[in-house]
Design an enzyme around this catalytic site. Structure first.
Site, PDB file in Angstrom:
ATOM      1  N   HIS A 168      33.130 -33.409 -81.186  1.00  0.00           N
ATOM      2  CA  HIS A 168      33.078 -33.255 -79.726  1.00  0.00           C
ATOM      3  C   HIS A 168      32.831 -34.597 -79.046  1.00  0.00           C
ATOM      4  O   HIS A 168      33.361 -34.851 -77.961  1.00  0.00           O
ATOM      5  CB  HIS A 168      31.986 -32.253 -79.341  1.00  0.00           C
ATOM      6  CG  HIS A 168      32.341 -30.841 -79.692  1.00  0.00           C
ATOM      7  ND1 HIS A 168      32.531 -29.866 -78.737  1.00  0.00           N
ATOM      8  CD2 HIS A 168      32.557 -30.234 -80.884  1.00  0.00           C
ATOM      9  CE1 HIS A 168      32.844 -28.726 -79.329  1.00  0.00           C
ATOM     10  NE2 HIS A 168      32.862 -28.939 -80.639  1.00  0.00           N
TER      11      HIS A 168
ATOM     12  N   ASP B 285      31.026 -31.053 -71.810  1.00  0.00           N
ATOM     13  CA  ASP B 285      31.593 -30.274 -72.911  1.00  0.00           C
ATOM     14  C   ASP B 285      31.406 -28.793 -72.590  1.00  0.00           C
ATOM     15  O   ASP B 285      30.308 -28.354 -72.245  1.00  0.00           O
ATOM     16  CB  ASP B 285      30.857 -30.641 -74.202  1.00  0.00           C
ATOM     17  CG  ASP B 285      31.556 -30.133 -75.448  1.00  0.00           C
ATOM     18  OD1 ASP B 285      31.895 -28.929 -75.491  1.00  0.00           O
ATOM     19  OD2 ASP B 285      31.733 -30.916 -76.390  1.00  0.00           O
TER      20      ASP B 285
ATOM     21  N   THR C 165      37.391 -28.638 -75.855  1.00  0.00           N
ATOM     22  CA  THR C 165      37.814 -29.468 -76.985  1.00  0.00           C
ATOM     23  C   THR C 165      38.693 -28.726 -77.988  1.00  0.00           C
ATOM     24  O   THR C 165      39.101 -29.312 -78.990  1.00  0.00           O
ATOM     25  CB  THR C 165      36.584 -30.025 -77.735  1.00  0.00           C
ATOM     26  OG1 THR C 165      35.774 -28.929 -78.173  1.00  0.00           O
ATOM     27  CG2 THR C 165      35.754 -30.928 -76.835  1.00  0.00           C
TER      28      THR C 165
ATOM     29  N   GLN D 253      39.995 -42.460 -90.338  1.00  0.00           N
ATOM     30  CA  GLN D 253      41.108 -41.529 -90.540  1.00  0.00           C
ATOM     31  C   GLN D 253      42.381 -41.968 -89.820  1.00  0.00           C
ATOM     32  O   GLN D 253      43.481 -41.856 -90.368  1.00  0.00           O
ATOM     33  CB  GLN D 253      40.701 -40.132 -90.075  1.00  0.00           C
ATOM     34  CG  GLN D 253      41.776 -39.079 -90.290  1.00  0.00           C
ATOM     35  CD  GLN D 253      41.211 -37.691 -90.318  1.00  0.00           C
ATOM     36  OE1 GLN D 253      40.517 -37.315 -91.260  1.00  0.00           O
ATOM     37  NE2 GLN D 253      41.499 -36.904 -89.295  1.00  0.00           N
TER      38      GLN D 253
ATOM     39  N   TRP E  86      40.687 -29.182 -84.775  1.00  0.00           N
ATOM     40  CA  TRP E  86      41.612 -29.525 -83.703  1.00  0.00           C
ATOM     41  C   TRP E  86      41.819 -31.032 -83.572  1.00  0.00           C
ATOM     42  O   TRP E  86      42.938 -31.488 -83.349  1.00  0.00           O
ATOM     43  CB  TRP E  86      41.143 -28.924 -82.391  1.00  0.00           C
ATOM     44  CG  TRP E  86      42.125 -29.116 -81.259  1.00  0.00           C
ATOM     45  CD1 TRP E  86      41.900 -29.694 -80.055  1.00  0.00           C
ATOM     46  CD2 TRP E  86      43.505 -28.709 -81.242  1.00  0.00           C
ATOM     47  NE1 TRP E  86      43.047 -29.697 -79.277  1.00  0.00           N
ATOM     48  CE2 TRP E  86      44.052 -29.097 -79.992  1.00  0.00           C
ATOM     49  CE3 TRP E  86      44.344 -28.075 -82.172  1.00  0.00           C
ATOM     50  CZ2 TRP E  86      45.381 -28.858 -79.641  1.00  0.00           C
ATOM     51  CZ3 TRP E  86      45.673 -27.841 -81.821  1.00  0.00           C
ATOM     52  CH2 TRP E  86      46.175 -28.238 -80.576  1.00  0.00           C
ATOM     53  N   ASN E  87      40.756 -31.823 -83.699  1.00  0.00           N
ATOM     54  CA  ASN E  87      40.924 -33.273 -83.614  1.00  0.00           C
ATOM     55  C   ASN E  87      41.844 -33.790 -84.716  1.00  0.00           C
ATOM     56  O   ASN E  87      42.732 -34.621 -84.471  1.00  0.00           O
ATOM     57  CB  ASN E  87      39.576 -33.986 -83.693  1.00  0.00           C
ATOM     58  CG  ASN E  87      38.738 -33.781 -82.450  1.00  0.00           C
ATOM     59  OD1 ASN E  87      39.271 -33.570 -81.367  1.00  0.00           O
ATOM     60  ND2 ASN E  87      37.430 -33.843 -82.593  1.00  0.00           N
ATOM     61  N   SER E  88      41.624 -33.331 -85.941  1.00  0.00           N
ATOM     62  CA  SER E  88      42.477 -33.766 -87.055  1.00  0.00           C
ATOM     63  C   SER E  88      43.912 -33.303 -86.856  1.00  0.00           C
ATOM     64  O   SER E  88      44.861 -34.030 -87.172  1.00  0.00           O
ATOM     65  CB  SER E  88      41.930 -33.224 -88.379  1.00  0.00           C
ATOM     66  OG  SER E  88      40.730 -33.878 -88.736  1.00  0.00           O
TER      67      SER E  88
ATOM     68  N   GLU F  97      45.505 -35.576 -84.361  1.00  0.00           N
ATOM     69  CA  GLU F  97      45.767 -36.881 -84.968  1.00  0.00           C
ATOM     70  C   GLU F  97      47.004 -36.830 -85.851  1.00  0.00           C
ATOM     71  O   GLU F  97      47.849 -37.729 -85.809  1.00  0.00           O
ATOM     72  CB  GLU F  97      44.550 -37.345 -85.751  1.00  0.00           C
ATOM     73  CG  GLU F  97      43.369 -37.723 -84.879  1.00  0.00           C
ATOM     74  CD  GLU F  97      42.096 -38.014 -85.650  1.00  0.00           C
ATOM     75  OE1 GLU F  97      41.069 -38.262 -84.994  1.00  0.00           O
ATOM     76  OE2 GLU F  97      42.137 -37.987 -86.897  1.00  0.00           O
TER      77      GLU F  97
ATOM     78  N   ASP G 134      38.326 -22.061 -85.419  1.00  0.00           N
ATOM     79  CA  ASP G 134      39.698 -22.075 -84.926  1.00  0.00           C
ATOM     80  C   ASP G 134      40.688 -22.653 -85.922  1.00  0.00           C
ATOM     81  O   ASP G 134      41.888 -22.697 -85.648  1.00  0.00           O
ATOM     82  CB  ASP G 134      39.769 -22.873 -83.626  1.00  0.00           C
ATOM     83  CG  ASP G 134      39.344 -24.329 -83.821  1.00  0.00           C
ATOM     84  OD1 ASP G 134      38.462 -24.576 -84.666  1.00  0.00           O
ATOM     85  OD2 ASP G 134      39.884 -25.207 -83.132  1.00  0.00           O
ATOM     86  N   GLN G 135      40.208 -23.095 -87.079  1.00  0.00           N
ATOM     87  CA  GLN G 135      41.083 -23.776 -88.035  1.00  0.00           C
ATOM     88  C   GLN G 135      42.207 -22.865 -88.546  1.00  0.00           C
ATOM     89  O   GLN G 135      43.315 -23.330 -88.832  1.00  0.00           O
ATOM     90  CB  GLN G 135      40.255 -24.314 -89.196  1.00  0.00           C
ATOM     91  CG  GLN G 135      39.248 -25.372 -88.758  1.00  0.00           C
ATOM     92  CD  GLN G 135      38.174 -25.646 -89.797  1.00  0.00           C
ATOM     93  OE1 GLN G 135      38.289 -25.229 -90.958  1.00  0.00           O
ATOM     94  NE2 GLN G 135      37.116 -26.345 -89.390  1.00  0.00           N
TER      95      GLN G 135
END
Length: 459
Positions: free
Chosen positions: A20, A110, A132, A333, A351-353, A356, A372-373
Site C-alpha cells: 500500500h 488509503d 489500491t 523486482q 495487484w502491484n505485482s 508491474e 484478490d489474487q
C-alpha cells in the site's frame, strides 16, 4: 517549493504495509512533479523506510511505534489502535501546517483507513479515497457492501454473474468472501472502505482505462472512481518524473547488485523469476514441490524467498542448483522484470505485482494464495491473456509436474507462448500511454490537481 509554483498541498496517508505504501508514494511523486506540495504521512515504524525526492515525509502513529503490525499481533487490535492514534496524530499534522505558507488542501488516504476522511472533514479540507486494488475486485466488494451479494458467497457449481464482469467461478473469488469467518477483521476492513464514500470529494483507483474501464463503468454508481494508474515508477513507463526509477520505500534491504550480476551471465529470456510477495507463507510440502519443479525444468531461475521461509526448502536443494538457480531474500523486482534475461514471472498475483508484470510486458505464471489474487489470476490468464494460472491438486498443492507444464507454456516457443508475448507487449504499451502526457490517467491526475486550490474546488 517556491510560492509562485505552488498548486496546493496534499497529505498522502497509506495503510502501513509495503503493497500500500508503494502506490500511494508513487502518486505523491506524480503530484509533486506537477507542482503540488506532497507530504507523505506514514506510521512511525515505517517512517525510516521511505525516501523520495521532492516529498516531505512526516510521522503519524498507529499506537505501535516500535514494531507496527507485528507488535500488535492481531488485526482487530491493530486496526482499532491505528484509528484512535492515527486520527489524533493526523489532526495534529494538519494543524502543524495550518498557519504556514502551505496549509493542507486535501487528504489523499488509503481506502483501508476511511477514518482519515473524517479527519479531513473535521478540518474543512478535501478528501480523496485511493483504492489500491483492481476495479474488478472493487466491483465485487461494492456489490457485497450494497447488499447485491450476500456473504459467504456460494457458487461452487454455478458461475457468479455480476454487472459488467465476466462469469466468476468459485475459484476466481477473493477467499475472504467465500469464508469471511477466517479473517473477520480483514473482511470488515474491506467493506468499511465504502462506509463514508458519500462524503468524499474524489475517488481514485490504481488501474487504467484500457485495462479495466468497462468493468468500472458497470459499477460507476457504486464506485465512481477515476483511474490514475498504473502507479509504477516513471522510469519504466513515460519517463516524465525525473529520477523516478524505484518506489523509494522498502521495509527490506534490497540485494540489487547480487541479483543483477547473476542475471548478466544469462541469455535473453532464459530466466524464470519467482516471487510471492512480502506476506505469503507456503507450506513445507508446497515449497518442496516448487523447489524440485524449478530444478527439474529446462530454465534458469531466480527465486526470492524470505529468510523465515528458507527452512522449508528440501535438504541439499541449495547446494544442488549450481549456476542454474539463485536464491535471494529480496531483490528490486522492477529491475528484474525489466532485465532482458527475464522470460517469465511466477507470481502470487498481488495487484502491484500484476500491474508491474503488465507494465513491463513480462509473461506470467499465476499462483494466487489469498484475497484478490484469485481474481487477478483469472484475468491474467483468461481476460488479458498474458500468462497462465496453475491448477492445484485435490489437496490444494501445485505439483512439480503442474508447475513445469505451466512454465513450458509461457517459456517454450509455441502459438500460445507467442500470443502471450504479443499481449504482453500490447498491455505494456497501453500502460505507458495511460500515464504519459494526454493519456487517460494523466488527464485524471491533472483534473485532480486543477481542483485543489480553493478557487477551483467543486461546490
Amino acid at each position: 517549493m517556491e510560492q509562485n509554483n505552488y498548486r496546493g498541498h496534499v497529505v498522502v496517508v497509506p495503510y502501513p504495509c509495503q503493497g500500500h505504501i508503494n502506490p500511494l508514494l508513487q502518486f505523491a511523486k506524480r503530484l509533486a512533479s506537477k507542482g503540488v506540495k506532497a507530504t507523505f504521512a506514514t506510521t512511525q515504524y515505517t517512517l525510516a523506510s521511505v525516501t523520495a525526492a521532492n516529498i516531505t515525509v512526516e510521522a503519524i502513529s498507529d499506537g505501535f511505534d516500535e514494531g507496527g503490525y507485528t507488535q500488535a499481533k492481531d488485526e482487530a487490535v491493530f486496526l482499532k489502535a491505528f484509528k484512535t492514534n492515527g486520527t489524533r496524530t493526523l489532526s495534529r499534522l494538519i494543524r502543524k501546517f495550518q498557519n504556514t505558507s502551505f496549509p493542507v488542501d486535501c487528504i489523499v488516504y488509503d481506502s483501508f483507513i476511511p477514518w482519515a476522511l473524517d479527519v479531513a472533514k473535521q478540518h474543512y479540507i478535501q478528501g480523496a479515497a485511493f483504492f489500491t486494488n483492481s476495479a474488478v475486485e472493487l466491483t465485487i466488494t461494492a456489490c457485497v457492501y450494497h447488499g447485491l451479494l450476500t456473504l459467504p458467497v456460494k457458487s461452487e457449481n454455478t458461475p457468479l454473474l455480476l454487472p459488467g464482469l465476466p462469469p466468476m467461478n468459485f475459484r476466481d473469488l477473493p477467499n475472504f468472501f467465500k469464508s469471511p469467518e477466517t479473517h473477520p477483521a480483514y473482511t470488515a476492513m474491506k467493506l468499511n472502505q465504502f462506509s463514508n464514500l458519500g462524503m468524499v470529494d474524489w475517488i481514485l483507483g490504481n488501474t487504467f482505462q484500457d485495462l479495466e474501464g468497462k468493468d468500472q463503468e458497470s459499477v460507476s454508481k457504486l464506485w465512481p472512481g477515476k483511474m490514475i494508474g498504473p502507479m509504477v515508477p516513471s522510469f519504466y513507463l513515460d519517463g516524465r518524473v525525473e529520477g523516478d526509477k524505484g518506489y523509494g520505500a522498502s521495509l527490506w534491504k534490497p540485494l540489487n547488485e547480487e541479483c543483477l550480476g547473476w542475471l548478466e551471465t544469462k541469455s535473453p529470456k532464459s530466466v524464470v523469476y519467482i516471487s510471492f510477495g512480502s506476506m505469503v507463507s507456503l507450506t513445507i510440502q508446497q515449497m518442496e514441490e516448487l523447489a524440485w519443479a524449478f530444478k527439474e525444468s529446462d530454465f534458469n531461475f531466480l527465486w526470492v524467498i524470505r529468510e523465515s521461509e528458507h527452512g522449508k526448502l528440501p535438504s541439499g536443494f541449495k547446494e544442488s542448483i549450481d549456476e542454474k538457480g539463485m536464491l535471494v531474500t529480496w531483490c528490486n523486482q522492477l529491475e528484474l522484470l525489466a532485465h532482458e534475461a527475464t522470460g517469465c514471472f511466477v507470481t502470487h498475483c498481488g495487484w502491484n505485482s500484476t500491474l508491474e508484470g503488465l507494465s513491463l510486458g513480462v509473461p506470467m505464471v499465476g499462483m494466487p494464495q489469498w484475497a484478490d489474487q484469485f481474481t487477478n489470476a483469472k484475468h491474467i490468464e483468461e481476460i488479458w491473456r498474458v500468462g497462465v494460472r496453475v491448477k492445484e491438486d485435490e489437496k490444494g498443492i501445485v505439483t512439480r509436474e503442474e508447475m513445469v507444464k505451466s512454465l513450458n507454456e509461457v517459456m517454450v516457443e509455441s502459438e500460445k507462448g507467442k500470443e502471450i508475448e504479443r499481449n504482453g507487449r500490447k498491455w505494456s504499451q497501453l500502460a505507458k500511454e495511460a500515464v504519459d502526457e494526454g493519456g487517460c490517467s494523466d488527464k485524471h491526475i491533472n483534473d485532480f490537481v486543477q481542483h485543489l486550490l480553493p478557487a477551483n474546488r467543486r461546490k
